[in-house]
Write a protein that holds these residues in place. Structure first.
Motif, PDB file in Angstrom:
ATOM      1  N   MET A   1      32.425 -23.200  -5.680  1.00 23.07           N
ATOM      2  CA  MET A   1      32.231 -23.259  -7.142  1.00 23.07           C
ATOM      3  C   MET A   1      33.550 -23.888  -7.906  1.00 23.07           C
ATOM      4  O   MET A   1      34.667 -23.467  -7.453  1.00 23.07           O
ATOM      5  CB  MET A   1      31.777 -22.078  -7.548  1.00 23.07           C
ATOM      6  CG  MET A   1      30.250 -21.593  -7.121  1.00 23.07           C
ATOM      7  SD  MET A   1      28.921 -22.577  -7.653  1.00 23.07           S
ATOM      8  CE  MET A   1      28.878 -22.379  -9.273  1.00 23.07           C
ATOM      9  N   TRP A   5      34.881 -20.109 -10.091  1.00 19.10           N
ATOM     10  CA  TRP A   5      33.409 -19.540  -9.902  1.00 19.10           C
ATOM     11  C   TRP A   5      33.463 -19.171  -8.506  1.00 19.10           C
ATOM     12  O   TRP A   5      32.744 -20.184  -7.902  1.00 19.10           O
ATOM     13  CB  TRP A   5      31.990 -20.025 -10.301  1.00 19.10           C
ATOM     14  CG  TRP A   5      32.170 -19.660 -11.768  1.00 19.10           C
ATOM     15  CD1 TRP A   5      32.664 -20.388 -12.891  1.00 19.10           C
ATOM     16  CD2 TRP A   5      30.898 -18.989 -12.475  1.00 19.10           C
ATOM     17  NE1 TRP A   5      32.166 -19.888 -14.157  1.00 19.10           N
ATOM     18  CE2 TRP A   5      31.049 -18.904 -13.981  1.00 19.10           C
ATOM     19  CE3 TRP A   5      29.922 -18.069 -12.124  1.00 19.10           C
ATOM     20  CZ2 TRP A   5      30.387 -18.157 -14.709  1.00 19.10           C
ATOM     21  CZ3 TRP A   5      29.302 -17.337 -12.805  1.00 19.10           C
ATOM     22  CH2 TRP A   5      29.458 -17.186 -14.115  1.00 19.10           C
ATOM     23  N   ALA A  13      27.471 -12.110 -11.090  1.00 20.04           N
ATOM     24  CA  ALA A  13      27.169 -12.758 -12.110  1.00 20.04           C
ATOM     25  C   ALA A  13      25.421 -12.556 -11.752  1.00 20.04           C
ATOM     26  O   ALA A  13      24.593 -11.908 -12.760  1.00 20.04           O
ATOM     27  CB  ALA A  13      27.346 -13.980 -12.485  1.00 20.04           C
ATOM     28  N   ARG A  17      23.111 -10.131 -14.357  1.00 20.13           N
ATOM     29  CA  ARG A  17      21.864 -10.673 -15.019  1.00 20.13           C
ATOM     30  C   ARG A  17      20.647  -9.890 -14.565  1.00 20.13           C
ATOM     31  O   ARG A  17      19.905  -9.900 -15.360  1.00 20.13           O
ATOM     32  CB  ARG A  17      21.902 -12.204 -14.366  1.00 20.13           C
ATOM     33  CG  ARG A  17      20.593 -12.744 -15.123  1.00 20.13           C
ATOM     34  CD  ARG A  17      21.003 -14.394 -14.780  1.00 20.13           C
ATOM     35  NE  ARG A  17      19.488 -14.891 -15.271  1.00 20.13           N
ATOM     36  CZ  ARG A  17      18.622 -15.326 -14.491  1.00 20.13           C
ATOM     37  NH1 ARG A  17      18.615 -15.159 -13.218  1.00 20.13           N
ATOM     38  NH2 ARG A  17      17.728 -16.294 -14.840  1.00 20.13           N
TER      39      ARG A  17
ATOM     40  N   ASP B 145      29.693 -13.256 -17.675  1.00 17.42           N
ATOM     41  CA  ASP B 145      29.206 -14.248 -16.721  1.00 17.42           C
ATOM     42  C   ASP B 145      27.973 -14.327 -16.510  1.00 17.42           C
ATOM     43  O   ASP B 145      27.165 -15.226 -16.272  1.00 17.42           O
ATOM     44  CB  ASP B 145      29.923 -13.733 -15.236  1.00 17.42           C
ATOM     45  CG  ASP B 145      31.111 -14.143 -15.302  1.00 17.42           C
ATOM     46  OD1 ASP B 145      31.908 -13.759 -14.094  1.00 17.42           O
ATOM     47  OD2 ASP B 145      31.779 -14.771 -16.009  1.00 17.42           O
ATOM     48  N   ALA B 146      27.168 -13.316 -16.744  1.00 20.73           N
ATOM     49  CA  ALA B 146      25.661 -13.298 -16.632  1.00 20.73           C
ATOM     50  C   ALA B 146      25.051 -14.132 -17.622  1.00 20.73           C
ATOM     51  O   ALA B 146      24.033 -14.668 -17.349  1.00 20.73           O
ATOM     52  CB  ALA B 146      25.088 -11.619 -16.782  1.00 20.73           C
ATOM     53  N   ILE B 148      26.374 -16.488 -19.108  1.00 21.99           N
ATOM     54  CA  ILE B 148      26.636 -17.915 -18.727  1.00 21.99           C
ATOM     55  C   ILE B 148      25.736 -18.620 -17.730  1.00 21.99           C
ATOM     56  O   ILE B 148      25.197 -19.579 -17.864  1.00 21.99           O
ATOM     57  CB  ILE B 148      28.183 -18.086 -18.247  1.00 21.99           C
ATOM     58  CG1 ILE B 148      29.058 -17.654 -19.312  1.00 21.99           C
ATOM     59  CG2 ILE B 148      28.451 -19.245 -17.609  1.00 21.99           C
ATOM     60  CD1 ILE B 148      30.607 -17.601 -18.983  1.00 21.99           C
ATOM     61  N   LEU B 149      25.683 -17.608 -16.572  1.00 16.71           N
ATOM     62  CA  LEU B 149      24.804 -17.906 -15.548  1.00 16.71           C
ATOM     63  C   LEU B 149      23.270 -18.031 -16.046  1.00 16.71           C
ATOM     64  O   LEU B 149      22.597 -19.052 -15.897  1.00 16.71           O
ATOM     65  CB  LEU B 149      24.735 -16.793 -14.552  1.00 16.71           C
ATOM     66  CG  LEU B 149      23.785 -16.762 -13.271  1.00 16.71           C
ATOM     67  CD1 LEU B 149      24.302 -18.357 -12.550  1.00 16.71           C
ATOM     68  CD2 LEU B 149      23.667 -15.797 -12.438  1.00 16.71           C
ATOM     69  N   ASP B 150      22.993 -17.093 -17.009  1.00 18.99           N
ATOM     70  CA  ASP B 150      21.438 -17.395 -17.391  1.00 18.99           C
ATOM     71  C   ASP B 150      21.255 -18.597 -18.125  1.00 18.99           C
ATOM     72  O   ASP B 150      20.128 -19.303 -18.068  1.00 18.99           O
ATOM     73  CB  ASP B 150      21.302 -16.252 -18.345  1.00 18.99           C
ATOM     74  CG  ASP B 150      19.817 -15.878 -18.716  1.00 18.99           C
ATOM     75  OD1 ASP B 150      19.564 -15.499 -19.940  1.00 18.99           O
ATOM     76  OD2 ASP B 150      18.782 -15.895 -17.691  1.00 18.99           O
ATOM     77  N   LEU B 153      21.559 -21.570 -15.573  1.00 19.84           N
ATOM     78  CA  LEU B 153      20.008 -21.528 -14.775  1.00 19.84           C
ATOM     79  C   LEU B 153      18.913 -22.022 -15.267  1.00 19.84           C
ATOM     80  O   LEU B 153      18.094 -22.918 -14.811  1.00 19.84           O
ATOM     81  CB  LEU B 153      19.715 -20.292 -14.252  1.00 19.84           C
ATOM     82  CG  LEU B 153      20.304 -19.490 -13.063  1.00 19.84           C
ATOM     83  CD1 LEU B 153      20.092 -17.955 -12.686  1.00 19.84           C
ATOM     84  CD2 LEU B 153      20.312 -20.408 -11.673  1.00 19.84           C
ATOM     85  N   LEU B 164      19.218 -20.575  -5.087  1.00 19.51           N
ATOM     86  CA  LEU B 164      20.379 -19.895  -5.598  1.00 19.51           C
ATOM     87  C   LEU B 164      20.143 -18.394  -5.651  1.00 19.51           C
ATOM     88  O   LEU B 164      20.641 -17.476  -5.317  1.00 19.51           O
ATOM     89  CB  LEU B 164      20.752 -20.251  -6.929  1.00 19.51           C
ATOM     90  CG  LEU B 164      21.451 -21.710  -6.880  1.00 19.51           C
ATOM     91  CD1 LEU B 164      21.571 -22.224  -8.217  1.00 19.51           C
ATOM     92  CD2 LEU B 164      22.772 -21.646  -6.162  1.00 19.51           C
ATOM     93  N   ARG B 196      24.221 -25.505  -5.892  1.00 19.05           N
ATOM     94  CA  ARG B 196      25.374 -24.803  -6.367  1.00 19.05           C
ATOM     95  C   ARG B 196      26.037 -25.950  -7.122  1.00 19.05           C
ATOM     96  O   ARG B 196      26.690 -25.692  -8.278  1.00 19.05           O
ATOM     97  CB  ARG B 196      26.333 -24.421  -5.252  1.00 19.05           C
ATOM     98  CG  ARG B 196      25.664 -23.028  -4.632  1.00 19.05           C
ATOM     99  CD  ARG B 196      26.321 -22.523  -3.345  1.00 19.05           C
ATOM    100  NE  ARG B 196      27.851 -22.427  -3.852  1.00 19.05           N
ATOM    101  CZ  ARG B 196      28.651 -21.595  -3.068  1.00 19.05           C
ATOM    102  NH1 ARG B 196      27.929 -20.658  -1.881  1.00 19.05           N
ATOM    103  NH2 ARG B 196      29.882 -21.377  -3.118  1.00 19.05           N
ATOM    104  N   LEU B 199      24.483 -26.171 -10.481  1.00 21.53           N
ATOM    105  CA  LEU B 199      24.976 -25.062 -11.293  1.00 21.53           C
ATOM    106  C   LEU B 199      26.185 -25.122 -11.871  1.00 21.53           C
ATOM    107  O   LEU B 199      26.454 -24.886 -13.183  1.00 21.53           O
ATOM    108  CB  LEU B 199      24.685 -23.738 -10.478  1.00 21.53           C
ATOM    109  CG  LEU B 199      24.886 -22.573 -11.354  1.00 21.53           C
ATOM    110  CD1 LEU B 199      24.046 -22.145 -12.330  1.00 21.53           C
ATOM    111  CD2 LEU B 199      25.065 -21.166 -10.203  1.00 21.53           C
ATOM    112  N   ALA B 200      27.147 -25.420 -11.077  1.00 26.55           N
ATOM    113  CA  ALA B 200      28.632 -25.640 -11.553  1.00 26.55           C
ATOM    114  C   ALA B 200      28.589 -26.778 -12.566  1.00 26.55           C
ATOM    115  O   ALA B 200      29.133 -26.605 -13.724  1.00 26.55           O
ATOM    116  CB  ALA B 200      29.347 -26.262 -10.570  1.00 26.55           C
ATOM    117  N   ILE B 203      27.335 -25.022 -15.835  1.00 23.00           N
ATOM    118  CA  ILE B 203      28.018 -24.192 -16.481  1.00 23.00           C
ATOM    119  C   ILE B 203      29.023 -25.002 -17.127  1.00 23.00           C
ATOM    120  O   ILE B 203      29.375 -24.533 -18.522  1.00 23.00           O
ATOM    121  CB  ILE B 203      28.589 -23.373 -15.388  1.00 23.00           C
ATOM    122  CG1 ILE B 203      27.760 -22.416 -14.764  1.00 23.00           C
ATOM    123  CG2 ILE B 203      29.802 -22.542 -15.789  1.00 23.00           C
ATOM    124  CD1 ILE B 203      28.080 -21.537 -13.605  1.00 23.00           C
TER     125      ILE B 203
END
Lengths: 634, 211
Positions: A1, A5, A13, A17, B145-146, B148-150, B153, B164, B196, B199-200, B203
């Motif tokens: 990542m 990451w 994460a 979440r 992070d959660a 950000i990830l949310d 995604l 993922l 991935r 996703l990167a 982000i």
């Protein structure tokens, strides 16, 4: 990542979440289960994606019609307010139908609702096979008039007494004699499935059911009215109360038999395993997609005529079969519409699969499931000795056809006491002096007659065999074709029935070097009083099921008999309704296969008629009496 | 050199520990294996047996659909649809021993179907958790992070989200991903790699917008 990451950070994460998201409550599982309990699990998919696409298209067309409010049941102008959905209904239409939410169920594995099925019925005149789910409720107990014969699966006789499939359990209706469902409903015909598989469902407690079947059945054309086209003919019960049902074999082996003035109903035993034809039927169309068998039905001739009334005029492929297996199947390949039901018929022992077509059964794909053995010895086995025949009689008495080698003779012209008439298998004079012995007798004589000096059988030569059983007063080597336990033994006097069963009844006497039935003789014997028949022996044999290709080594005799003399040959047939209008009948004796694949001799009675006249009337003569056979009209 | 060799020797052990930890985490999340007799009874139409399966697996299925969809109402719908489909298709399940993998595949498919049907809806429900998250953002709370990830995604196609989630949340290794998604293992590997990367990128885009 990127940007730091790592996998660990990403997984942390994701976990955080997930933890932050709301958690399900037990209520979600409860709601899911409630939903499942309301909607039954459908049965097997019909297996043809294109078919269901076609169904969806047809339903979509129907929906346009239904939801527009322009028409309701079968195209009549609706009385509902424009813009509201009218309920398509079954036949007959229940009053007070509510407005259903008609939504075609998506996906290839989903059964359609009753409303959608009815819409499909009205949108397409084809007998497309569809799966319908709903709630089954019984009809009401009302006295019904005598059923019209022959039956027809597409015809709903006495509809008040027949069950309904309703869209919603609450539509079932409760109580009174005239109660009918209040919402979308159809009256299915379960005539082609096992009656025992149809659940009992009183109106107060309807049962969830999913069935596969079709409207616009091909047999509807034989009905006096068009109502039959609207009948949903069930080919398979897929599930009952959420329980998936297997492919089942149903049986209708009942026959009506006459003995003198007495009529009764019996069942004849099935001849084999019903699913033995599955594989042959699945691949009947070479190169095409395999078929999917929905159901099987094993039927007597009477049962066959209830399922296939079009055959009442005769069927050339039936041969001498007394039992026919029917298989309903659908195509599994791609197609432009719902798969149409295909019906295959396999007459017992014929070796050929037939498919019901618009003009009747036609041989399907040249598939043969069994080859009937050819020669006489192949049919009945190698000759046995007299001692072996006696052992068979004493230890395994049955009506198996036997070929017995030995030395035979008759007494010639002797003075007999008066014989009793109408007892063809009673050992009367001169059978007491007619012998088949294991050894050539010495010159021992008693009262001037030759007597055997070793194992021996008395031979009973019934009137139909007189011309086929030539013996001399001098013993000679012979092979006798005959049997114990003749079907006429029951006509012997009380107290002598068991004795008659043990008598060896001669069908023909052959020369040992040539163990074959004489084809010419079979059609020219004339043992009965002379008369002037309109038909011929070849015609009688043909309509009895023995085509010219099937007679060799199988037909023993076919000859005419004046009905007044019938008692000498077939006492049970005398006085029956079957022969009441005839002056002359033909008796046809032939080798066949009985229960357990044993070779037997069977007798058929053909009412004499002009060979051009159809249908011919043919009957089976068995120990049970006289029962209808299906004419194999050439 | 010794460190390098030691690292090579340590690598399998680390990998093995990771796998054991993954399996333990996954097993804890999914729960004890479903009894084979329950599956067989359910296949034969026993609704009570199926209810036991639903009770045992509803949480896990909801967690999966929720992670893929990021929406409470949709996740509930997809979870329900998963079990409805499982019930209907269970008689045709050819390999009952792979029930768990099949269950997850059906859940992924149900999530995909939910996304499609959601795109046709005119009115979207806003779940309470999203409202809370929005309120936190408005309040200037630091984005963890959660969150950000949310956000990232949500920008990905559902198939990428699914792979993922299966790998990084459910801990499914490549071989199991291949089984669940009914694709070759090599394809699973390349799809996971592509997801991935996507996703990167998401982000990074999200971060750029915020900066």
């Amino acid at each position: 990542m990127t940007d730091g990451w790592s996998d660990e950070r990403l997984e942390a994460a994701f976990s955080a979440r997930a933890a932050a998201a709301s958690q399900p409550t037990g209520e979600l599982a409860t709601l899911t289960m409630e939903h499942l309990r309301r909607a039954p699990r459908p049965g097997r998919a019909l297996g043809r994606p294109g078919a269901l696409a076609g169904l969806a298209a047809a339903v979509a067309v129907a929906l346009l019609v239904v939801t527009s409010g322009a028409f309701n049941d079968r195209g009549r102008v609706a009385s509902t307010t424009p813009g509201t959905a009218s309920a398509p209904t079954g036949s007959p239409a229940p009053p007070g139908s509510s407005s259903p939410t008609v939504t075609p169920s998506p996906g290839p594995d989903t059964a359609v609702t009753v409303a959608v099925a009815l819409a499909f019925r009205d949108a397409s005149p084809e007998p497309g096979e569809i799966q319908v789910t709903g709630w089954l409720r019984d009809g009401v107990a009302v006295p019904c008039p005598a059923l019209i014969q022959p039956g027809n699966p597409a015809r709903l006789d006495c509809p008040q007494a027949l069950p309904w499939i309703v869209e919603r359990a609450s539509d079932a209706g409760v109580g009174a004699l005239d109660s009918v469902p209040s919402g979308p409903a159809l009256q299915p015909s379960f005539a082609l499935v096992d009656a025992g598989a149809v659940p009992n469902a009183v109106a107060a407690t309807p049962v969830e059911i999913t069935v596969t079947g079709h409207f616009h059945d091909r047999r509807a054309i034989l009905c006096p009215t068009f109502d039959c086209f609207s009948t949903f003919v069930v080919d398979r019960i897929d599930s009952v109360a959420d329980i998936a049902q297997p492919i089942v074999t149903s049986y209708n082996l009942a026959i009506q038999v006459e003995k003198g003035a007495t009529t009764s109903g019996i069942e004849i035993p099935p001849s084999g395993i019903a699913d033995q034809y599955d594989n042959a039927v699945v691949h009947v169309a070479e190169g095409a997609s395999p078929l999917l068998v929905l159901s099987r039905r094993v039927m007597s001739i009477d049962g066959l005529l209830e399922a296939e009334p079009a055959l009442a005029g005769g069927w050339s492929g039936i041969g001498t079969a007394r039992i026919v297996t029917s298989l309903t199947a659908i195509e599994t390949g791609l197609g432009s519409g719902p798969p149409q039901p295909r019906t295959f018929l396999v007459p017992d022992g014929s070796g050929t699969i037939f498919e019901m077509g618009p003009t009747g059964p036609v041989a399907a794909g040249g598939v043969r499931v069994q080859v009937y053995p050819g020669g006489l010895v192949e049919r009945v086995g190698d000759p046995i000795t007299v001692s072996q025949a006696i052992a068979h009689r004493d230890h395994a008495l049955d009506d198996a056809q036997l070929l017995v080698s030995g030395f035979g003779w008759d007494p010639g012209a002797i003075a007999c006491t008066p014989i009793r008439p109408s007892m063809p298998v009673l050992d009367q004079c001169p059978s007491g002096a007619t012998w088949l012995a294991a050894r050539m007798p010495t010159a021992s004589r008693s009262n001037g007659l030759i007597t055997p000096d070793g194992p021996a059988l008395n031979l009973v030569i019934p009137p139909e065999s007189v011309n086929l059983a030539a013996l001399t007063t001098q013993p000679r080597a012979v092979a006798v074709l005959g049997h114990f336990d003749d079907h006429r033994s029951a006509t012997c006097p009380a107290g002598a029935v068991e004795r008659c069963r043990r008598n060896f009844i001669v069908d023909a006497i052959l020369d040992p070097p040539r163990l074959a039935l004489a084809a010419d003789l079979a059609l020219t014997v004339h043992p009965g009083p002379s008369n002037t028949p309109r038909g011929t022996a070849a015609w009688a044999a043909s309509v009895a099921g023995l085509s010219s290709a099937d007679r060799a080594e199988r037909l023993i005799s076919a000859f005419p008999v004046d009905v007044t003399a019938l008692g000498a040959f077939e006492p049970d047939a005398l006085g029956t309704e079957a022969v009441s209008r005839a002056e002359t009948v033909w008796l046809v004796h032939f080798l066949d296969t009985g229960v357990g694949d044993i070779p037997i001799v069977r007798t058929r009675l053909v009412i004499d008629a002009d060979p051009e006249q159809r249908p011919a009337e043919v009957f089976d003569l068995t120990e049970a009496g006289v029962s209808r056979a299906l004419a194999a009209n050439p | 050199l010794r460190r390098a060799v030691g690292a090579r020797h340590d690598e399998p052990r680390r990998h093995e520990r990771h796998r054991i930890a993954e399996r333990a985490r996954r097993d804890t999340r999914i729960g004890p294996a479903i009894d084979r007799s329950l599956i067989d009874r359910a296949r034969n139409g026993d609704l009570d047996a199926f209810e036991s399966i639903v009770n045992a697996r509803m949480d896990a299925v909801y967690r999966l659909t929720s992670a893929i969809l990021g929406n409470e109402a949709d996740a509930r719908d997809a979870a329900q649809e998963t079990f409805v489909a499982i019930w209907r298709q269970l008689p045709r399940l050819r390999e009952p021993d792979k029930f768990e993998a099949w269950l997850q595949r059906v859940a992924v498919n149900a999530s995909r179907m939910t996304i499609r049907s959601r795109s046709r809806r005119r009115v979207r429900e806003i779940p309470s958790s999203t409202v809370v998250a929005l309120a936190e953002r408005v309040a200037g709370a630091p984005r963890d992070d959660a969150a950000i990830l949310d956000s990232a995604l949500a920008a990905l196609p559902v198939d990428q989200r699914a792979i993922l989630v299966l790998h990084h949340l459910e801990g499914r290794p490549l071989a199991e991903l291949a089984t669940i998604l009914e694709i070759p293992e090599g394809t699973a590997k390349s799809r996971l790699f592509a997801a991935r990367r996507a996703l990167a990128a998401a982000i990074e885009r999200d971060g750029s917008r915020r900066r």
